[in-house]
Design a protein around this motif. Sequence first.
Motif, mmCIF file in Angstrom:
data_model
loop_
_atom_site.group_PDB
_atom_site.id
_atom_site.type_symbol
_atom_site.label_atom_id
_atom_site.label_comp_id
_atom_site.label_asym_id
_atom_site.label_seq_id
_atom_site.Cartn_x
_atom_site.Cartn_y
_atom_site.Cartn_z
ATOM 1 N N HIS A 166 -13.612 55.769 -9.173
ATOM 2 C CA HIS A 166 -13.185 57.087 -9.628
ATOM 3 C C HIS A 166 -11.682 57.286 -9.672
ATOM 4 C CE1 HIS A 166 -17.319 58.139 -9.655
ATOM 5 N NE2 HIS A 166 -17.435 57.683 -8.434
ATOM 6 N N LEU A 167 -10.925 56.495 -8.947
ATOM 7 C CA LEU A 167 -9.474 56.655 -8.977
ATOM 8 C C LEU A 167 -8.783 55.485 -9.654
ATOM 9 C CD1 LEU A 167 -8.827 58.112 -5.417
ATOM 10 C CD2 LEU A 167 -8.957 59.320 -7.579
ATOM 11 N N ARG A 208 -7.081 58.297 -18.580
ATOM 12 C CA ARG A 208 -6.987 57.691 -17.253
ATOM 13 C C ARG A 208 -7.694 58.575 -16.237
ATOM 14 N NH1 ARG A 208 -1.461 56.563 -18.703
ATOM 15 N NH2 ARG A 208 -0.817 58.212 -17.308
ATOM 16 N N HIS A 209 -8.961 58.684 -16.376
ATOM 17 C CA HIS A 209 -9.737 59.545 -15.507
ATOM 18 C C HIS A 209 -11.164 59.046 -15.478
ATOM 19 C CE1 HIS A 209 -11.644 63.297 -14.049
ATOM 20 N NE2 HIS A 209 -10.541 63.322 -13.338
ATOM 21 N N ILE A 210 -11.844 59.330 -14.404
ATOM 22 C CA ILE A 210 -13.218 58.862 -14.259
ATOM 23 C C ILE A 210 -14.105 59.354 -15.396
ATOM 24 C CG2 ILE A 210 -13.663 60.797 -12.677
ATOM 25 C CD1 ILE A 210 -15.482 57.402 -12.884
ATOM 26 N N LEU A 211 -13.789 60.500 -15.950
ATOM 27 C CA LEU A 211 -14.659 61.037 -16.992
ATOM 28 C C LEU A 211 -14.587 60.168 -18.246
ATOM 29 C CD1 LEU A 211 -13.818 64.775 -16.409
ATOM 30 C CD2 LEU A 211 -15.742 63.452 -15.530
ATOM 31 N N ALA A 212 -13.414 59.621 -18.519
ATOM 32 C CA ALA A 212 -13.303 58.708 -19.645
ATOM 33 C C ALA A 212 -14.028 57.403 -19.342
ATOM 34 C CB ALA A 212 -11.823 58.444 -19.949
ATOM 35 N N ALA A 215 -16.662 57.208 -17.570
ATOM 36 C CA ALA A 215 -18.081 57.522 -17.714
ATOM 37 C C ALA A 215 -18.504 57.471 -19.174
ATOM 38 C CB ALA A 215 -18.372 58.899 -17.112
ATOM 39 N N GLU A 216 -17.605 57.872 -20.063
ATOM 40 C CA GLU A 216 -17.935 57.823 -21.488
ATOM 41 C C GLU A 216 -17.979 56.395 -22.002
ATOM 42 O OE1 GLU A 216 -16.155 62.034 -23.168
ATOM 43 O OE2 GLU A 216 -15.127 60.171 -23.614
ATOM 44 N N GLU A 263 2.763 55.447 -9.982
ATOM 45 C CA GLU A 263 1.565 55.988 -9.345
ATOM 46 C C GLU A 263 0.506 54.923 -9.137
ATOM 47 O OE1 GLU A 263 1.821 60.307 -11.508
ATOM 48 O OE2 GLU A 263 -0.123 59.596 -10.815
ATOM 49 N N ARG A 290 -1.268 54.205 -5.777
ATOM 50 C CA ARG A 290 -2.729 54.399 -5.710
ATOM 51 C C ARG A 290 -3.451 53.167 -5.200
ATOM 52 N NH1 ARG A 290 -2.957 57.973 -10.121
ATOM 53 N NH2 ARG A 290 -2.968 56.338 -11.670
ATOM 54 N N GLY A 337 -3.038 69.846 -15.100
ATOM 55 C CA GLY A 337 -4.272 69.391 -14.480
ATOM 56 C C GLY A 337 -5.202 68.659 -15.422
ATOM 57 N N ASP A 338 -4.977 68.755 -16.739
ATOM 58 C CA ASP A 338 -5.790 68.021 -17.688
ATOM 59 C C ASP A 338 -5.212 66.646 -17.987
ATOM 60 O OD1 ASP A 338 -7.508 70.171 -17.941
ATOM 61 O OD2 ASP A 338 -6.272 71.090 -19.483
ATOM 62 N N GLY A 339 -4.105 66.307 -17.348
ATOM 63 C CA GLY A 339 -3.487 65.014 -17.593
ATOM 64 C C GLY A 339 -2.584 65.010 -18.810
#
Lengths: 504, 158
Positions: A127-128, A144-148, A150-151, A451, A455, A492-494
């Motif tokens: 997730h990170l 660059r996010h877990i939601l992408a 997931a897609e 980052e 990370r 917050g949306d990147g």
Amino acid sequence: MPSPLETAEHPERLRRVAIDPLSRVEGHGKVTLLLDDAGRVQQARLHIVEFRGFEQFIVGRPYWEVPVMVQRLCGICPVSHHLAASKALDRVVGATGAHAVPASATAVRRLMHYGQVMQSHALHFFHLASPDLLFGFDSEPQRRHILAVAEAHPEIARQGVLLRKYGQEVIRATAGKRIHGTGSVPGGVNRLLSDEDHALLLRDAPQMVDWAAGAVALARRLHESDAALYRHFGEVPARMLSLVRPGDGALELYDGVLRVREADGRLLLDGASDQDYLDLIEEAVRPWSYMKFPYLRRLGAEDGWYRVGPLARVQNCSFIPTPRAEAARQDFVAAAGGRVAHGALTTHWARMVELLHAMEVIAESLHDPALRAGELTASGPRQAEGIAAIEAPRGTLIHHYRVGDDDLVSHCNLIVSTTHNNQAMNEAVRAVARQYFDGRALTEGLLNRIEVAIRAYDPCLSCATHALGRMPLDVTLRAADGRPLDRLLRDGDGLCQPADPAGA
Amino acid sequence: MSAMPAPLLVIGWGNLARGDDALGPLCLERLAAALPPDRRAAVELLVEHQLAPEHALDLAGRARVLFVDCDAALAQPIAARALQPQRDASAFSHALSPAALLQVYQQLHGAAPPPATLLALRGERFGLGEPPSAAGLAALDAGVAWALAWLAGGAAAA
């Protein structure tokens, strides 16, 4: 201090770049870079800009409350604090030697701990870290996010969620609750594993081991897809400190002796008791950060820093005592060509080797009858002091308490994993700054590289509190005289947007 | 790993040791005490330190979901709004927003999440070891009343 790029000679003549997550979270981090007129980095620092003061929060409390209270330190690895406090306070209630914590209680605590490590590692990788690793550092920030992930990779995302859920179920079954459990107490535990929970965990364990092995394979494939990048990005040769199993040096996360290797792999120290940590480790203070800088006393503050966590542990141990993770460790070592790996991104592969090990330990331990029958607690002559170390997901965690005759805590000292890694993270920031920033125009992708390096250590800077919609990045360029020249906000949306520098 | 879930889920999160950050968990504590006995089987109250991806699994099979958290930027004591799945990102955080959690649900299940509402309670004090502020406690009172109406099917998101 000693490191190049830690302190510039004339900071007033340099322009400043700050990567500053503006949140009110506990111990939140900020990166500052000072650039000269040619755009070369002259100073790079990772700051922790809020005083934690958690130790003072503990002082004055009854000692038996402490294993529950310390879980409020952290939203993502409360179990590590729960168990480290319990282990330290085992000594206070005299549960050592002839009065040692019962085998059944130790079995439950170990299961709890490996469940915690497994779920924390799954969260970080799936997730990170995976958005950076699967899409690249220069991909659109929104991706660059877990939601992408997931897609684009739905099965990977699904397995990540279910692995983490399984780890949470292990914690619930052993600690009594998913968060802030009360299962571990000074001297033992207050519950054993129920037959119902045992059956549920046993049923899903083989699937979880297979998925964990799949995660190792994914980390390896990513590494092999660009071996030079993975080996050298944020590469910082560092000593390695961790617990290992007494006698044979096996990887051991719940209880063991301290071992330190040099950056080239030579043993520097082995078999040290956690009870002697004050003889081994001291913490330095620097005026620009609230987070202390631990170092090995025998080497001094300038040279004695080290790394903890998965990358250190997997290379510090002599072997891993579960078969599939040991085979994975050998692959990891072979890929480094016989040298010690120090690249920040190699941490992800090491972390997945540990995830597999943790899941193998869980699956194996579920066949131990001690989990469901036996004594809960033990106690002996009351002591005034207790010290313990445990390997938390991010590295070695030390708890130290003194307790008065009135049963109130009179002294508390905690050295958390992220603090051990303070210098190593700063060095990683400098390595990336040297490698990517010098003389180039600043871009969001370049800032993301900083980052990514941080990370990789999975630092726990910001998980103790939270607020709705308060985690942007605010990057301000300043002239040598301090005038703001340019400003970039990432919301917050990147998404990155230019902002009025006068508002900085 | 559980039986049929209760149709109504309320998730409240925050750090009990940090002043108004505790408002979400405190709201659920108050709801647990205030719920009529004949309504308790229909409601699950879930207290968390923060939202994480696996909480998407807790949303499955629900008729409605209410998220309760403090909000330092709120002008009024409480605010409620309907949530839609939405991506977001964070720099170093391990936590998800409620909207991002709905998005994780959608990706995992290939279907829309249950109707979800965010109840935000105004917070202004977050020091370690501090109790909730007077303003936070006032927001808590208003929030509990609003949440009880929501549980009864009578509150609408503003």
